[in-house]
Structures are given as C-alpha cells and as structure tokens.
Write an enzyme that holds these catalytic residues in place. Structure first.
Site, PDB file in Angstrom:
ATOM      1  CB  THR A 124      -0.942   0.138   1.360  1.00 56.05           C
ATOM      2  OG1 THR A 124      -1.477   1.237   1.487  1.00 56.05           O
ATOM      3  CG2 THR A 124      -0.148  -0.305   2.586  1.00 56.05           C
ATOM      4  CG  ASP A 125      -1.022   5.181  -0.783  1.00 54.78           C
ATOM      5  OD1 ASP A 125      -1.447   4.388   0.283  1.00 54.78           O
ATOM      6  OD2 ASP A 125      -1.296   6.234  -1.349  1.00 54.78           O
ATOM      7  CD  GLU A 126      -3.086   3.783   4.972  1.00 53.73           C
ATOM      8  OE1 GLU A 126      -2.504   3.768   6.056  1.00 53.73           O
ATOM      9  OE2 GLU A 126      -3.963   3.905   4.658  1.00 53.73           O
ATOM     10  CE1 TYR A 148      -3.448  -2.340   6.111  1.00 49.52           C
ATOM     11  CE2 TYR A 148      -3.023  -0.005   5.734  1.00 49.52           C
ATOM     12  CZ  TYR A 148      -3.411  -1.412   5.416  1.00 49.52           C
ATOM     13  OH  TYR A 148      -3.544  -1.373   3.744  1.00 49.52           O
ATOM     14  CE  LYS A 152      -0.689  -4.478   3.103  1.00 53.49           C
ATOM     15  NZ  LYS A 152      -1.274  -5.739   2.375  1.00 53.49           N
TER      16      LYS A 152
HETATM   17  P1  NAD Z   1     -10.583  -5.862   2.889  1.00 47.41           P
HETATM   18  O1  NAD Z   1     -10.495  -5.636   4.286  1.00 47.41           O
HETATM   19  O2  NAD Z   1     -11.859  -5.620   2.232  1.00 47.41           O
HETATM   20  O3  NAD Z   1     -10.617  -7.590   2.552  1.00 47.41           O
HETATM   21  C1  NAD Z   1      -9.345  -8.333   3.491  1.00 47.41           C
HETATM   22  C2  NAD Z   1      -9.843  -9.916   3.094  1.00 47.41           C
HETATM   23  O4  NAD Z   1      -8.939 -10.699   3.541  1.00 47.41           O
HETATM   24  C3  NAD Z   1     -11.057 -10.181   3.524  1.00 47.41           C
HETATM   25  O5  NAD Z   1     -11.811 -10.958   2.724  1.00 47.41           O
HETATM   26  C4  NAD Z   1     -10.718 -10.840   4.793  1.00 47.41           C
HETATM   27  O6  NAD Z   1     -11.700 -11.909   5.110  1.00 47.41           O
HETATM   28  C5  NAD Z   1      -9.406 -11.664   4.397  1.00 47.41           C
HETATM   29  N1  NAD Z   1      -8.751 -12.106   5.441  1.00 47.41           N
HETATM   30  C6  NAD Z   1      -8.107 -11.385   6.669  1.00 47.41           C
HETATM   31  N2  NAD Z   1      -7.567 -12.078   7.417  1.00 47.41           N
HETATM   32  C7  NAD Z   1      -7.344 -13.256   6.670  1.00 47.41           C
HETATM   33  C8  NAD Z   1      -6.420 -14.304   6.845  1.00 47.41           C
HETATM   34  N3  NAD Z   1      -5.825 -14.432   8.167  1.00 47.41           N
HETATM   35  N4  NAD Z   1      -6.327 -15.315   6.279  1.00 47.41           N
HETATM   36  C9  NAD Z   1      -7.139 -15.309   4.976  1.00 47.41           C
HETATM   37  N5  NAD Z   1      -7.993 -14.287   4.681  1.00 47.41           N
HETATM   38  C10 NAD Z   1      -7.819 -13.062   5.547  1.00 47.41           C
HETATM   39  O7  NAD Z   1      -9.498  -5.091   2.192  1.00 47.41           O
HETATM   40  P2  NAD Z   1      -9.280  -4.554   0.998  1.00 47.41           P
HETATM   41  O8  NAD Z   1      -9.401  -3.181   0.963  1.00 47.41           O
HETATM   42  O9  NAD Z   1      -9.807  -5.295  -0.365  1.00 47.41           O
HETATM   43  O10 NAD Z   1      -7.657  -4.563   0.780  1.00 47.41           O
HETATM   44  C11 NAD Z   1      -6.989  -5.723   0.024  1.00 47.41           C
HETATM   45  C12 NAD Z   1      -5.591  -5.414   0.143  1.00 47.41           C
HETATM   46  O11 NAD Z   1      -5.088  -4.422  -0.688  1.00 47.41           O
HETATM   47  C13 NAD Z   1      -4.990  -5.517   1.621  1.00 47.41           C
HETATM   48  O12 NAD Z   1      -3.789  -6.020   1.589  1.00 47.41           O
HETATM   49  C14 NAD Z   1      -4.738  -3.995   1.609  1.00 47.41           C
HETATM   50  O13 NAD Z   1      -3.642  -3.693   2.444  1.00 47.41           O
HETATM   51  C15 NAD Z   1      -4.461  -3.591   0.099  1.00 47.41           C
HETATM   52  N6  NAD Z   1      -4.434  -2.345  -0.193  1.00 47.41           N
HETATM   53  C16 NAD Z   1      -6.018  -1.611   0.071  1.00 47.41           C
HETATM   54  C17 NAD Z   1      -6.324  -0.438  -0.272  1.00 47.41           C
HETATM   55  C18 NAD Z   1      -7.469   0.208  -0.358  1.00 47.41           C
HETATM   56  O14 NAD Z   1      -7.751   1.523  -0.452  1.00 47.41           O
HETATM   57  N7  NAD Z   1      -8.526  -0.512   0.135  1.00 47.41           N
HETATM   58  C19 NAD Z   1      -5.239   0.354  -1.130  1.00 47.41           C
HETATM   59  C20 NAD Z   1      -3.830  -0.190  -1.266  1.00 47.41           C
HETATM   60  C21 NAD Z   1      -3.619  -1.660  -0.960  1.00 47.41           C
HETATM   61  O1  DAU Z   2      -3.890   4.670   1.153  1.00 51.23           O
HETATM   62  C1  DAU Z   2      -4.194   3.289   0.852  1.00 51.23           C
HETATM   63  C2  DAU Z   2      -5.018   2.692   2.146  1.00 51.23           C
HETATM   64  O2  DAU Z   2      -6.309   3.384   2.088  1.00 51.23           O
HETATM   65  C3  DAU Z   2      -5.085   1.355   2.380  1.00 51.23           C
HETATM   66  O3  DAU Z   2      -4.015   0.761   2.307  1.00 51.23           O
HETATM   67  C4  DAU Z   2      -6.147   0.879   3.383  1.00 51.23           C
HETATM   68  O4  DAU Z   2      -6.211  -0.364   3.473  1.00 51.23           O
HETATM   69  C5  DAU Z   2      -7.508   1.740   3.231  1.00 51.23           C
HETATM   70  O5  DAU Z   2      -8.419   1.298   4.354  1.00 51.23           O
HETATM   71  C6  DAU Z   2      -7.313   3.064   3.041  1.00 51.23           C
HETATM   72  O6  DAU Z   2      -6.671   3.775   4.393  1.00 51.23           O
HETATM   73  P1  DAU Z   2      -7.289   5.288   4.780  1.00 51.23           P
HETATM   74  O7  DAU Z   2      -7.089   5.255   6.120  1.00 51.23           O
HETATM   75  O8  DAU Z   2      -6.832   6.024   3.876  1.00 51.23           O
HETATM   76  O9  DAU Z   2      -9.015   4.953   4.574  1.00 51.23           O
HETATM   77  P2  DAU Z   2     -10.254   5.390   5.299  1.00 51.23           P
HETATM   78  O10 DAU Z   2     -11.403   4.973   4.373  1.00 51.23           O
HETATM   79  O11 DAU Z   2     -10.346   4.467   6.494  1.00 51.23           O
HETATM   80  O12 DAU Z   2     -10.019   6.780   5.386  1.00 51.23           O
HETATM   81  C7  DAU Z   2      -9.855   7.771   4.402  1.00 51.23           C
HETATM   82  C8  DAU Z   2      -9.613   9.098   4.889  1.00 51.23           C
HETATM   83  O13 DAU Z   2     -11.033   9.495   5.399  1.00 51.23           O
HETATM   84  C9  DAU Z   2      -8.762   9.341   5.963  1.00 51.23           C
HETATM   85  O14 DAU Z   2      -7.910  10.522   6.177  1.00 51.23           O
HETATM   86  C10 DAU Z   2      -9.523   9.229   7.334  1.00 51.23           C
HETATM   87  C11 DAU Z   2     -10.826   9.954   6.859  1.00 51.23           C
HETATM   88  N1  DAU Z   2     -12.156   9.314   7.531  1.00 51.23           N
HETATM   89  C12 DAU Z   2     -12.266   8.013   7.545  1.00 51.23           C
HETATM   90  C13 DAU Z   2     -13.515   7.605   8.154  1.00 51.23           C
HETATM   91  C14 DAU Z   2     -13.802   5.976   8.155  1.00 51.23           C
HETATM   92  C15 DAU Z   2     -12.982  10.215   8.075  1.00 51.23           C
HETATM   93  O15 DAU Z   2     -12.802  11.670   8.208  1.00 51.23           O
HETATM   94  N2  DAU Z   2     -14.422   9.819   8.776  1.00 51.23           N
HETATM   95  C16 DAU Z   2     -14.496   8.551   8.638  1.00 51.23           C
HETATM   96  O16 DAU Z   2     -15.358   7.980   9.201  1.00 51.23           O
END
Ligand code: NAD
Ligand code: DAU
Length: 334
Positions: A124-126, A148, A152
């Site tokens: 992730t970019d984080e 988190y 990662k």
């Molecule tokens: P999500 O939370 O929606 O999905 C995670 C999935 O992993 C779920 O289906 C959960 O049941 C499964 N899981 C959790 N623990 C497990 C384990 N121990 N064994 C098997 N399965 C397990 O997450 P997402 O938003 O779809 O993100 C997917 C991946 O992409 C993650 O690795 C996250 O770090 C990365 N990512 C997410 C974002 C974003 O914006 N959502 C951006 C960049 C990278």
């Molecule tokens: O940047 C990639 C990441 O983006 C992924 O690696 C993570 O898995 C994904 O969850 C996401 O992380 P963020 O923390 O950026 O996403 P989130 O949707 O939780 O929050 C986005 C922004 O909005 C952040 O600045 C926090 C803010 N926020 C979030 C929630 C849930 C609020 O202000 N209010 C809220 O209720």
C-alpha cells in the site's frame, strides 16, 4: 490453464480482482483462500460462485497446512489477505501483526518451497507515511505511522527479502486509496454514501483536510494484471489514480450527488496519528505503458449509484460489531 491463488478474495479489492481476471482470461482458474473475517463477504462473489473456473476455500493464510497444499497447485499467488482498516489497527493491532506479517511469511515460505512462477504482494502507499509536498518514488524510505501500515511495510520488505535471498519471483505493488463497489461500509466513501442515503451524520475526522489519492478499484485490478505480465521480479510499483482530494471535498461530492444537505457533515475527534497526505509518483508504471482508464468523476458517480441500487448488500453489514466499533471509537452515528 494457469491457476492463480488469490488470498483475501472475499474482500473488497480481491473480489473485484477475481471478477476482473475471470472476465478477461478464459484460460485461468482462480482459487480464493479467505478466512471470512468481518470484512470477507461471500455476497461479494455471488455472481461467480458457480463459475467452473472458480473455487473458494475458507481458511487462514497463517495456517501452514492449508497454505502449503494450495500454493503447491498454484502458478501465481496474489496476496490481498490482510487486516486493512487503519482505525481498527489503532484499537487492536494484534490481528494486523498476525495476518499482515506472519500470514505473508507463511505464504512466502510455501512459495519458496514449491517454486511458484509469480508471487505478487499487494502492499500500500501508506507504507511511505505522510508527505507534505511532492510524491514518493519507489526507492524512498518507508516511514509507516499506524500499526496497519507498519505491518504492511513489514510484509512488503519480507517479500523483497525472499526475492533477494531465495530468488522467489516476487513483485510488490503500492497502491493509493481504492473506491468502488463491494467496499466494506466502514471506509470513508461507502460509509459516507450509505450514511447520507439514510440522512445520518458523516463523521469527518479532525479538520477534514487530509488528502488521499483516489483510484477506481477496476484500475487497480488492471494495474496488478499489467504488472504481473510486464513487471520485473524484485521490483516495487507505485499505483495511483492521480486524483488527490481532501476528505471534505469527497464529502461534498457525495452530498451533492445524493442531493443531501451539508448539515449532515459532523466534525469529530481526529484519528490518532492521522497521516495528512498520501501521494505516490507513478512515473515508473506509466513509462511501462500503463494508465488508469477511468475518470474520477465518472467512477465516483458509478460507485455512488452502485450503493444506491444495492442496499441489500450493505444494509446487513451496518449492524452489530460494526456499529459498536464506531460508537465506541468516535461516538458518532454510523
Ligand atoms: P478488505 O478488508 O476489504 O479485505 C481483506 C480480506 O482478507 C477479507 O476478505 C478478509 O476475510 C481476508 N482476510 C483477513 N485476514 C485473513 C487471513 N488471516 N487469512 C485469509 N484471509 C484473511 O481489504 P481491501 O480493501 O480489499 O484490501 C485488500 C488488500 O489491498 C490489503 O492487503 C490492503 O492492505 C491492500 N490495499 C488496500 C487499499 C484500499 O484502498 N482498500 C489500497 C492499497 C492496498
Ligand atoms: O492509502 C491506501 C489505504 O487506504 C489502504 O492501504 C487501506 O487499506 C485503506 O483502508 C485506506 O486507508 P485510509 O485510512 O486512507 O482509508 P479510510 O477510508 O479509513 O479513510 C480515508 C480518509 O478519511 C482518512 O483521512 C480518514 C478519513 N475518515 C475516514 C472515516 C472512516 C473520516 O474522516 N471519517 C471516517 O469515518
């Protein structure tokens, strides 16, 4: 037939990726290993669960026995499985360390043992941490600031070490914030869309001026596939949408699309250690010939429409553990 083992495929991005891959290739089979945590949802793949080229296995990536058997059969492993919500990692980091770090280790060990053709670690970019000006390139140091993102970062570098030390064919992707259908409604966009639909307040952390770079989930899936076929082993690839927006801008777009009043915006206490801005430089990927295909505006409209039309999908998720979590942490209605 090429067999792709997708971990975490019942979550948001993993389910979109599986749908994307099965649509695009007729000579690919997909095995989805998912523990079905609160974020894993079989409804995300209802439309393909009877597809003969798709198989679901319920299990944990930390379970060496299950992982060993599945990796042995796989040509490619794409590791999406993770605890993914920053707020939850602040409340209770344990599962993040276990799944995101130890789980990645178990998968990498099996990949080493069985000699997979490709291992893609979805990072992730984080992992870079926050940046005030400019954008991070792939060689910048990692400065993760939440449990988190630190977990990662651990997996990201562990995957790299398996390339350097054992020659496991690893590629690492670092994508920005995704949005689209099937995103669990505790993340910013689905939470705010569904709250606004029900005229509930939208809890904005701090001053709402934190910046994220938003990418439509299909573009992320497309980039992963592109990197699988065109990337180099041992390399890291930033993926971004080029759509940096403050959280209050996202909130205003949602309210305006749904025709809801700004009075629903509610400023609440800030997230601990809240990163101010994420920004990745994607020149490396662009130079290889990849570009996002969706515009932010159209993809946002499409996404909002999807949540409006699919209340059946999200309504049942917004109860129980989910509501308790928000009430305890933010005191705001969710
Ligand atoms: P999500 O939370 O929606 O999905 C995670 C999935 O992993 C779920 O289906 C959960 O049941 C499964 N899981 C959790 N623990 C497990 C384990 N121990 N064994 C098997 N399965 C397990 O997450 P997402 O938003 O779809 O993100 C997917 C991946 O992409 C993650 O690795 C996250 O770090 C990365 N990512 C997410 C974002 C974003 O914006 N959502 C951006 C960049 C990278
Ligand atoms: O940047 C990639 C990441 O983006 C992924 O690696 C993570 O898995 C994904 O969850 C996401 O992380 P963020 O923390 O950026 O996403 P989130 O949707 O939780 O929050 C986005 C922004 O909005 C952040 O600045 C926090 C803010 N926020 C979030 C929630 C849930 C609020 O202000 N209010 C809220 O209720």
């Amino acid at each position: 037939m090429r067999n792709i083992l997708v971990t975490g495929g019942a979550g948001f991005i993993g389910s979109n990726y599986i749908r994307y891959i099965l649509d695009k290739y007729s000579d690919v089979t997909v095995t989805n290993l998912d523990k079905l945590t609160y974020a894993g949802n079989p409804d995300n793949l209802r439309d393909i669960e009877k597809n003969a080229r798709y198989r679901f296995v319920k299990g944990d990536i930390c379970d060496e026995n299950i992982v060993d058997g599945l990796v042995k059969e796989a040509d490619v492993v794409v590791n999406f499985a993770a605890e993914s919500h920053v707020d939850r990692s602040i409340g209770k980091p344990d599962d993040f360390i276990r799944t995101d770090v130890f789980g990645a280790f178990v998968l990498l060990e099996a990949a080493r043992k069985h000699g997979v053709r490709q291992f893609i670690q979805i990072s992730t970019d984080e992992v870079y941490g926050s940046i005030e000006d400019g954008s991070f390139v792939e060689t910048d140091p990692l400065m993760p600031s939440s449990p988190y993102s630190a977990s990662k970062a651990g997996a990201d570098r562990l995957a790299f070490s398996y390339f350097v030390t054992y020659d496991v064919p690893v590629k690492i992707t670092r994508c920005s914030n995704n949005f689209g259908p099937y995103q669990f409604p505790e993340k910013l966009i689905p939470l705010f869309v569904t709250n606004a639909m029900d005229e509930q307040s939208l809890p904005i952390y701090g001053d709402g001026k934190n910046v994220r770079d938003w990418i439509f989930v299909d573009d992320h899936c497309d980039a992963i596939d592109f990197i699988e076929h065109n990337g180099q082993n041992g390399e890291v690839y930033n993926i971004g949408g080029g759509n940096e927006r403050m959280n209050i801008e996202i909130t205003e777009i949602i309210l305006s699309e749904l025709g809801k009043p700004k009075s629903l915006m509610q400023y609440v206490k800030d997230r601990l250690g809240h990163d101010r801005r994420y920004s990745v430089d994607c020149s490396k990927l662009f130079a290889m010939g990849w570009q996002p295909k969706h515009t932010f505006e159209n993809a946002m409209q499409e996404t909002i429409k999807w949540y409006v039309e699919n209340r059946w999908w999200w309504e049942k998720l917004k109860s129980g553990e989910y509501l308790d979590f928000y009430k305890q942490n933010y005191g705001a209605s969710a």
